[in-house]
Design a protein around this motif. Structure first.
Motif, PDB file in Angstrom:
ATOM      1  N   SER A 125     -52.132 -94.715  -9.601  1.00 29.69           N
ATOM      2  CA  SER A 125     -53.164 -94.339 -10.564  1.00 29.69           C
ATOM      3  C   SER A 125     -54.431 -93.887  -9.862  1.00 29.69           C
ATOM      4  O   SER A 125     -54.817 -94.438  -8.831  1.00 29.69           O
ATOM      5  N   ILE A 126     -55.082 -92.881 -10.450  1.00 26.27           N
ATOM      6  CA  ILE A 126     -56.366 -92.379  -9.964  1.00 26.27           C
ATOM      7  C   ILE A 126     -57.346 -92.398 -11.131  1.00 26.27           C
ATOM      8  O   ILE A 126     -57.112 -91.761 -12.154  1.00 26.27           O
ATOM      9  N   ILE A 127     -58.439 -93.143 -10.967  1.00 21.22           N
ATOM     10  CA  ILE A 127     -59.497 -93.207 -11.968  1.00 21.22           C
ATOM     11  C   ILE A 127     -60.681 -92.399 -11.442  1.00 21.22           C
ATOM     12  O   ILE A 127     -61.248 -92.737 -10.405  1.00 21.22           O
ATOM     13  N   ASN A 128     -61.060 -91.339 -12.143  1.00 20.74           N
ATOM     14  CA  ASN A 128     -62.163 -90.484 -11.712  1.00 20.74           C
ATOM     15  C   ASN A 128     -63.278 -90.589 -12.742  1.00 20.74           C
ATOM     16  O   ASN A 128     -63.242 -89.937 -13.791  1.00 20.74           O
ATOM     17  N   THR A 129     -64.279 -91.420 -12.454  1.00 25.50           N
ATOM     18  CA  THR A 129     -65.353 -91.631 -13.426  1.00 25.50           C
ATOM     19  C   THR A 129     -66.263 -90.424 -13.527  1.00 25.50           C
ATOM     20  O   THR A 129     -66.849 -90.178 -14.581  1.00 25.50           O
ATOM     21  N   GLY A 130     -66.393 -89.659 -12.437  1.00 28.83           N
ATOM     22  CA  GLY A 130     -67.230 -88.462 -12.471  1.00 28.83           C
ATOM     23  C   GLY A 130     -66.667 -87.414 -13.408  1.00 28.83           C
ATOM     24  O   GLY A 130     -67.399 -86.775 -14.174  1.00 28.83           O
ATOM     25  N   ALA A 131     -65.347 -87.221 -13.347  1.00 33.30           N
ATOM     26  CA  ALA A 131     -64.676 -86.264 -14.224  1.00 33.30           C
ATOM     27  C   ALA A 131     -64.315 -86.883 -15.567  1.00 33.30           C
ATOM     28  O   ALA A 131     -63.840 -86.177 -16.470  1.00 33.30           O
ATOM     29  N   ALA A 132     -64.527 -88.208 -15.705  1.00 27.70           N
ATOM     30  CA  ALA A 132     -64.214 -88.942 -16.938  1.00 27.70           C
ATOM     31  C   ALA A 132     -62.754 -88.767 -17.340  1.00 27.70           C
ATOM     32  O   ALA A 132     -62.441 -88.467 -18.500  1.00 27.70           O
ATOM     33  N   GLU A 133     -61.859 -88.963 -16.373  1.00 31.12           N
ATOM     34  CA  GLU A 133     -60.431 -88.868 -16.656  1.00 31.12           C
ATOM     35  C   GLU A 133     -59.654 -89.720 -15.659  1.00 31.12           C
ATOM     36  O   GLU A 133     -60.189 -90.153 -14.639  1.00 31.12           O
ATOM     37  N   TRP A 134     -58.360 -89.951 -15.958  1.00 32.28           N
ATOM     38  CA  TRP A 134     -57.504 -90.666 -15.033  1.00 32.28           C
ATOM     39  C   TRP A 134     -56.117 -90.056 -15.080  1.00 32.28           C
ATOM     40  O   TRP A 134     -55.806 -89.237 -15.951  1.00 32.28           O
ATOM     41  N   SER A 135     -55.291 -90.404 -14.096  1.00 36.42           N
ATOM     42  CA  SER A 135     -53.927 -89.892 -14.032  1.00 36.42           C
ATOM     43  C   SER A 135     -53.007 -90.986 -13.513  1.00 36.42           C
ATOM     44  O   SER A 135     -53.461 -91.977 -12.927  1.00 36.42           O
ATOM     45  N   ALA A 136     -51.706 -90.813 -13.737  1.00 30.47           N
ATOM     46  CA  ALA A 136     -50.723 -91.821 -13.327  1.00 30.47           C
ATOM     47  C   ALA A 136     -49.458 -91.123 -12.852  1.00 30.47           C
ATOM     48  O   ALA A 136     -48.858 -90.347 -13.596  1.00 30.47           O
ATOM     49  N   LEU A 137     -49.070 -91.381 -11.610  1.00 31.56           N
ATOM     50  CA  LEU A 137     -47.828 -90.840 -11.042  1.00 31.56           C
ATOM     51  C   LEU A 137     -46.773 -91.935 -11.085  1.00 31.56           C
ATOM     52  O   LEU A 137     -46.883 -92.953 -10.402  1.00 31.56           O
ATOM     53  N   TYR A 138     -45.742 -91.733 -11.890  1.00 29.03           N
ATOM     54  CA  TYR A 138     -44.666 -92.709 -12.046  1.00 29.03           C
ATOM     55  C   TYR A 138     -43.642 -92.535 -10.938  1.00 29.03           C
ATOM     56  O   TYR A 138     -43.189 -91.422 -10.672  1.00 29.03           O
ATOM     57  N   LEU A 139     -43.273 -93.648 -10.264  1.00 25.28           N
ATOM     58  CA  LEU A 139     -42.278 -93.639  -9.199  1.00 25.28           C
ATOM     59  C   LEU A 139     -40.978 -94.231  -9.743  1.00 25.28           C
ATOM     60  O   LEU A 139     -40.833 -95.458  -9.823  1.00 25.28           O
ATOM     61  N   PRO A 140     -40.022 -93.404 -10.154  1.00 20.60           N
ATOM     62  CA  PRO A 140     -38.771 -93.937 -10.707  1.00 20.60           C
ATOM     63  C   PRO A 140     -37.957 -94.691  -9.678  1.00 20.60           C
ATOM     64  O   PRO A 140     -37.317 -95.700  -9.989  1.00 20.60           O
ATOM     65  N   THR A 141     -37.946 -94.178  -8.446  1.00 17.87           N
ATOM     66  CA  THR A 141     -37.200 -94.829  -7.367  1.00 17.87           C
ATOM     67  C   THR A 141     -37.756 -94.370  -6.033  1.00 17.87           C
ATOM     68  O   THR A 141     -38.488 -93.374  -5.942  1.00 17.87           O
ATOM     69  N   ILE A 142     -37.428 -95.122  -4.978  1.00 15.36           N
ATOM     70  CA  ILE A 142     -37.798 -94.749  -3.607  1.00 15.36           C
ATOM     71  C   ILE A 142     -36.522 -94.666  -2.787  1.00 15.36           C
ATOM     72  O   ILE A 142     -35.749 -95.632  -2.718  1.00 15.36           O
ATOM     73  N   ASN A 143     -36.284 -93.506  -2.171  1.00 19.17           N
ATOM     74  CA  ASN A 143     -35.111 -93.297  -1.325  1.00 19.17           C
ATOM     75  C   ASN A 143     -35.458 -93.617   0.124  1.00 19.17           C
ATOM     76  O   ASN A 143     -36.508 -93.214   0.630  1.00 19.17           O
ATOM     77  N   VAL A 144     -34.573 -94.353   0.791  1.00 16.52           N
ATOM     78  CA  VAL A 144     -34.760 -94.730   2.187  1.00 16.52           C
ATOM     79  C   VAL A 144     -33.752 -93.973   3.038  1.00 16.52           C
ATOM     80  O   VAL A 144     -32.545 -93.998   2.767  1.00 16.52           O
ATOM     81  N   THR A 145     -34.250 -93.275   4.057  1.00 16.24           N
ATOM     82  CA  THR A 145     -33.396 -92.573   5.020  1.00 16.24           C
ATOM     83  C   THR A 145     -33.799 -92.965   6.427  1.00 16.24           C
ATOM     84  O   THR A 145     -34.820 -93.596   6.646  1.00 16.24           O
ATOM     85  N   GLY A 146     -32.972 -92.582   7.390  1.00 14.50           N
ATOM     86  CA  GLY A 146     -33.238 -92.944   8.781  1.00 14.50           C
ATOM     87  C   GLY A 146     -32.278 -94.012   9.250  1.00 14.50           C
ATOM     88  O   GLY A 146     -31.077 -93.973   8.938  1.00 14.50           O
ATOM     89  N   ASP A 147     -32.797 -95.005   9.988  1.00 12.06           N
ATOM     90  CA  ASP A 147     -31.943 -96.090  10.480  1.00 12.06           C
ATOM     91  C   ASP A 147     -31.464 -97.003   9.346  1.00 12.06           C
ATOM     92  O   ASP A 147     -30.497 -97.747   9.510  1.00 12.06           O
ATOM     93  N   ILE A 148     -32.132 -96.967   8.240  1.00  7.22           N
ATOM     94  CA  ILE A 148     -31.728 -97.718   7.046  1.00  7.22           C
ATOM     95  C   ILE A 148     -31.605 -96.716   5.909  1.00  7.22           C
ATOM     96  O   ILE A 148     -32.471 -95.857   5.747  1.00  7.22           O
ATOM     97  N   THR A 149     -30.561 -96.802   5.135  1.00  6.17           N
ATOM     98  CA  THR A 149     -30.373 -95.862   4.032  1.00  6.17           C
ATOM     99  C   THR A 149     -30.099 -96.612   2.734  1.00  6.17           C
ATOM    100  O   THR A 149     -29.518 -97.696   2.734  1.00  6.17           O
ATOM    101  N   GLY A 150     -30.518 -96.026   1.648  1.00  3.75           N
ATOM    102  CA  GLY A 150     -30.262 -96.625   0.339  1.00  3.75           C
ATOM    103  C   GLY A 150     -31.379 -96.319  -0.639  1.00  3.75           C
ATOM    104  O   GLY A 150     -32.304 -95.544  -0.357  1.00  3.75           O
ATOM    105  N   GLU A 151     -31.287 -96.937  -1.789  1.00  7.69           N
ATOM    106  CA  GLU A 151     -32.269 -96.743  -2.861  1.00  7.69           C
ATOM    107  C   GLU A 151     -32.925 -98.082  -3.164  1.00  7.69           C
ATOM    108  O   GLU A 151     -32.249 -99.070  -3.440  1.00  7.69           O
ATOM    109  N   MET A 152     -34.247 -98.125  -3.125  1.00 11.32           N
ATOM    110  CA  MET A 152     -34.970 -99.372  -3.313  1.00 11.32           C
ATOM    111  C   MET A 152     -35.056 -99.743  -4.797  1.00 11.32           C
ATOM    112  O   MET A 152     -35.014 -98.880  -5.674  1.00 11.32           O
ATOM    113  N   THR A 153     -35.182-101.044  -5.046  1.00  7.84           N
ATOM    114  CA  THR A 153     -35.318-101.583  -6.392  1.00  7.84           C
ATOM    115  C   THR A 153     -36.724-102.141  -6.573  1.00  7.84           C
ATOM    116  O   THR A 153     -37.249-102.814  -5.686  1.00  7.84           O
ATOM    117  N   PHE A 154     -37.327-101.874  -7.729  1.00  9.16           N
ATOM    118  CA  PHE A 154     -38.716-102.302  -7.957  1.00  9.16           C
ATOM    119  C   PHE A 154     -38.769-103.559  -8.806  1.00  9.16           C
ATOM    120  O   PHE A 154     -38.067-103.682  -9.815  1.00  9.16           O
TER     121      PHE A 154
END
Length: 449
Positions: A237-266
Motif C-alpha cells: 500500500s502507498i498512502i500519498n497525503t499530498g495527492a490525497a489518494e492511496w493505492s494497493a498492489l495485491y500479491l496473489p502469490t510469490i514464485n521462488v526460483t533459483g536454488d529453491i523452487t516453488g510457490e509460497m503460501t501467505f
C-alpha cells in the motif's frame, strides 16, 4: 492555556505618499506594539485540540492623515512572527485578521510551528515572538520588542504513519515514509478491510466522503474509512497525503526460483510467506517474483479493471527490499532436511528454518452434517455456514433444521476427521472442541440463523 499580552505604545513614524508634485500627505503610521511574555509552556500530543496560547494586543489599526484627508479603518497589517532565534533569521509568520486584537493557537498548531522552526521534541527551548506592523507592502514595517517564552514541544515523528482499524484503535501496523507525506509498506488485509491512517503529527486520514471514489483520501472530520478490494491477502500500500489518494498492489502469490523452487503460501495473521522444501545445508540463492493486481483511483475496487503489475524482491536476507523486479538474495541454510523458507513482510527478512511451518489455511465454509437427516435421511455435507470474520474465525448462515440425533461441524467437505463437536452447552449457545466432543443438541425443527 497560556496567554501572551501585547500592549500598544504610541510611537509615531512619519510616512509620506505622493498625491501630486505640490502636495504631500503624511500619516502617523501604525503604533508600535510592545509585547509581554507569559509562563513557560509544555505541549502534549494527547491535548492537541486544546487551546495552547492566546495572544492579545491593543488596536493600532486607526491612523490619521494630514490635511483634510480621511483614513480608512483597519488598514494596518499586523504579522505575528515566531522564531527559534532572537535574530529572526528564520521566521514563521502568522498574519493576523484585519482589525483583530487577539489570536488563538491550539496545542497542535503551536507544536507544528515549533516543528517548522526546527525546535526539538521533548526539549525546552525559547520561542521568540515579535509583531511586525506596516501599512502596505511598499512600507518598511515597525517591529515590537522581542520577547520569549520557553516551550517544550512534543515529538513529531513523521518517519512513519500508523494504521488504525475502523474503530480508530491502533493495529500495530506502520507504513514507512518514503517522501514528505508519502507512506509505503505491506498490509495483510481481509476482504473489504476498513482502516484509517494516522500521521506522526496526529492528522488522521480516511476515505474521501464521496460515493464512487474509494481510493481518494481526506483528513476532514466527516471522512469515511478507507477499504481494500474483495481479495483477502497481501497488499503493498502507498498512502500519498499530498495527492490525497492511496493505492494497493495485491500479491496473489510469490514464485521462488533459483536454488529453491516453488510457490509460497501467505498467512495473513502473521504477515508471512512460506515455502516448505527439502533443504541442503549451506547457502541458497533465490529470486522471489510474481505478478500483482494494482488498484488505485482509476481502477477503484473493480477486480477486472485492476492492472497486472510485475513485482520482485531484492536486497539481503536481513534487509529485503521490494520493487518492480527481482534480483538474487542469498540466504543461510543451517541444516539439511525438511525446512521452511520464510519471507517476513513485517521485518522485511528472508530466512530458512528447520521443519515445516506451513500456515493452516482458514476454511471458507463450515459444514453441518446431521442437521437435516430428518429430511435427507442421512448425514451429508450439503448444508454449510460461510466465513464472515476471518480474524475471529466466525461463520454464519441460515439453515432449515430437522435433526434426529444432533449434528457436528466440519471444516472440510467429505472429511469426517475435520469435525468440531459440542463440549458444553446446547444448540443455542456453548463451546466446541476440535476433533472430539458430542453431537450438538438439535433444536426443534425449523429455520434458524
Amino acid at each position: 492555556m497560556k496567554r501572551l499580552y501585547i500592549l500598544c505604545l504610541a510611537l509615531l513614524s512619519c510616512v509620506a505618499c505622493s498625491v501630486d508634485e505640490d502636495e504631500k500627505v503624511t500619516t502617523s503610521g501604525p503604533a508600535t506594539l510592545s509585547l509581554h511574555s507569559s509562563d513557560d509552556i509544555v505541549l502534549e500530543l494527547d491535548n492537541g485540540a486544546n487551546l495552547g496560547l492566546t495572544v492579545y494586543w491593543t488596536d493600532n489599526n486607526n491612523i490619521t492623515l494630514s490635511g483634510s484627508y480621511a483614513a480608512a479603518s483597519n488598514v494596518t497589517v499586523n504579522t505575528l512572527q515566531f522564531s527559534a532565534s532572537d535574530a529572526f533569521t528564520a521566521n514563521y509568520d502568522y498574519l493576523t485578521a484585519s482589525g483583530s486584537t487577539s489570536a488563538q493557537f491550539t496545542v497542535k498548531t503551536l507544536n507544528n510551528i515549533t516543528s517548522r522552526l526546527g525546535m526539538k521534541g521533548g526539549v525546552s527551548a525559547p520561542l521568540y515572538m515579535r509583531m511586525a506592523s506596516k501599512l502596505g507592502d511598499n512600507m518598511t514595517p515597525d517591529y515590537s520588542n522581542v520577547v520569549s517564552i520557553n516551550v517544550t514541544p512534543y515529538l513529531i515523528d513523521m518517519s512513519s504513519a500508523e494504521i488504525l482499524d475502523e474503530n480508530y484503535a491502533e493495529t500495530g501496523v506502520k507504513l514507512a515514509a518514503s517522501a514528505d507525506g508519502v507512506y509505503e509498506g505491506f498490509m495483510a488485509a481481509s476482504s473489504w478491510y476498513n482502516f484509517l491512517v494516522k500521521e506522526g503529527d496526529g492528522t488522521i486520514w480516511g476515505g474521501l466522503p464521496e460515493d464512487g471514489k474509494p481510493f481518494y483520501i481526506s483528513s476532514s472530520e466527516d471522512r469515511w474509512k478507507c477499504w481494500f478490494p474483495s481479495p483477502a491477502g497481501s497488499y503493498y500500500s502507498i498512502i500519498n497525503t499530498g495527492a490525497a489518494e492511496w493505492s494497493a498492489l495485491y500479491l496473489p502469490t510469490i514464485n521462488v526460483t533459483g536454488d529453491i523452487t516453488g510457490e509460497m503460501t501467505f498467512d495473513r495473521k502473521t504477515n508471512l510467506w512460506t515455502l516448505v522444501y527439502t533443504a541442503t545445508a549451506g547457502t541458497a540463492t533465490v529470486q522471489l517474483s510474481g505478478t500483482g493486481k494494482q488498484y488505485n483511483t482509476s481502477t477503484k475496487t473493480d477486480d477486472d479493471a485492476a492492472v497486472s503489475t510485475a513485482f520482485g524482491f531484492a536486497g539481503t536476507e536481513s534487509a529485503v527490499t521490494f520493487g518492480s523486479s527481482a534480483s538474487d538474495i542469498s540466504v543461510t541454510v543451517s541444516a539439511s532436511g525438511e525446512s521452511t523458507l520464510t519471507l517476513d513482510l513485517t521485518n522485511m527478512t528472508l530466512s530458512v528454518v528447520a521443519g515445516s511451518s506451513t500456515p493452516e489455511e482458514t476454511p471458507k465454509y463450515l459444514y453441518m452434517s446431521g442437521i437435516d437427516d430428518g429430511i435427507s435421511g442421512s448425514w451429508t455435507f450439503d448444508n454449510y455456514l460461510v466465513l464472515y470474520d476471518e480474524d475471529h474465525l466466525s461463520y454464519a448462515g441460515c439453515c432449515n433444521v430437522n435433526s434426529l440425533w444432533g449434528y457436528m461441524y466440519y471444516a472440510e467437505k467429505d472429511n469426517w476427521d475435520s469435525k468440531y463437536g459440542m463440549e458444553t452447552g446446547d444448540a443455542a449457545s456453548g463451546t466446541l472442541v476440535k476433533g472430539g466432543g458430542s453431537n450438538v443438541t438439535a433444536p426443534a425443527a425449523g429455520m434458524y440463523l
